[in-house]
Write an enzyme that holds these catalytic residues in place. Structure first.
Site, short mmCIF file in Angstrom:
data_model
loop_
_atom_site.label_atom_id
_atom_site.label_comp_id
_atom_site.label_asym_id
_atom_site.label_seq_id
_atom_site.Cartn_x
_atom_site.Cartn_y
_atom_site.Cartn_z
N SER A 1 0.83 -1.20 0.00
CA SER A 1 0.00 0.00 0.00
C SER A 1 0.87 1.26 0.00
CB SER A 1 -0.96 -0.04 1.19
OG SER A 1 -1.94 0.98 1.09
N ASP B 1 -9.23 -5.69 -4.13
CA ASP B 1 -8.71 -4.52 -3.41
C ASP B 1 -9.82 -3.52 -3.14
OD1 ASP B 1 -7.27 -2.24 -2.52
OD2 ASP B 1 -5.51 -2.89 -3.63
N HIS C 1 -6.97 -5.96 -0.20
CA HIS C 1 -5.89 -4.97 -0.25
C HIS C 1 -4.66 -5.43 0.55
CE1 HIS C 1 -3.89 -1.14 -0.50
NE2 HIS C 1 -3.87 -1.02 0.81
#
Length: 250
Positions: free
Chosen positions: A97, A198, A228
């Protein structure tokens, strides 16, 4: 309000290994090293020297995070890389991320051997986040109901804040813009990972990296059934094996 000081999964970690190849692991926005710990253990079992860092303002409380700026996050990643370089012949990085975003920025400023960017944040789903710079003086925190996952998700490792400082979202936006503008400076081999489920980052983020990074060796891996936080999801074992293979010899 949650405070993460006492949670052992929120602390940095180090695993000894080869002096030839070190790996730096970088967690994401509002998250902690716990999200990278299963990956770290897997890479250590392969023989890599592994270091998982804690970004400033994370693993404490939301008030602490609110005081931090994105250059502090980058400086922490650079410091972790520099330490590993002093111990190992070559150093690779894996980031999840915002950690993936920081890994891309690190590759613009340091001699990264290889980089695995997992669901790197360059375009996010929450459109309201774009207005964070305007909103934060009047809206200090944003609270969102936590996502629910099935039994294949290692939820105990996913310790993060239960509210997000809106000013920190503005810092994330600035970091994403800065990273985007410098993608042509990324020349190391790249493994770009996209999660099919995600809920946070738009899939176009992976396409942007693949199209704009100057690396001559780029590979896109899509995990169709992963959320995610793919390091804790149902395809994590495949992901760990792919990353270890991509990084090469320990």
């Amino acid at each position: 309000m949650n405070d993460l000081f006492q949670n052992p999964l929120c602390r940095p970690f180090d695993f000894p290994g080869s002096s030839q190849h070190g790996v730096l692991l970088v967690h994401g926005f509002t998250a902690t090293p716990g999200t990278m710990l299963p990956l770290g253990k897997a890479l250590a079992q392969c023989g890599f020297r592994v270091k998982g860092i804690l970004l400033p303002g994370h693993g404490t409380n939301a008030e602490d995070m609110e005081l931090r700026r994105w250059p502090e996050w980058l400086a922490a990643v650079q410091a972790g890389f520099d330490q590993l370089v002093s111990e190992c012949g070559r150093v690779s990085v894996a980031g999840l991320s915002m950690g993936g975003t920081l890994a891309l920025l690190l590759a613009q400023t340091r001699p990264v051997y290889r980089a695995a960017v997992l669901c790197a944040a360059l375009r996010v789903r929450n459109r309201a986040s774009r207005a964070a710079r305007i909103l934060w003086p009047v809206m200090r925190y944003h609270t969102q109901a936590p996502f629910s996952y099935d039994g294949e998700f290692l939820a105990q490792y996913n310790a993060c804040y239960d509210r997000t400082p809106v000013r920190s979202v503005a810092e994330l936006n600035a970091l994403m813009r800065h990273t985007l503008h410098g993608l042509k400076g990324v020349r190391c081999p790249l493994l770009v990972v996209r999660a099919g489920q995600d809920e946070t980052v738009l899939p176009v983020s992976a396409e942007i990296i693949m199209n704009r990074a100057a690396s001559t060796h780029k590979r896109l891996l899509t995990l169709l059934n992963s959320p995610h936080v793919c390091t804790l999801g149902p395809e994590r074992e495949r992901l760990f094996a792919e990353i270890a293979h991509f990084f090469g010899s320990p």
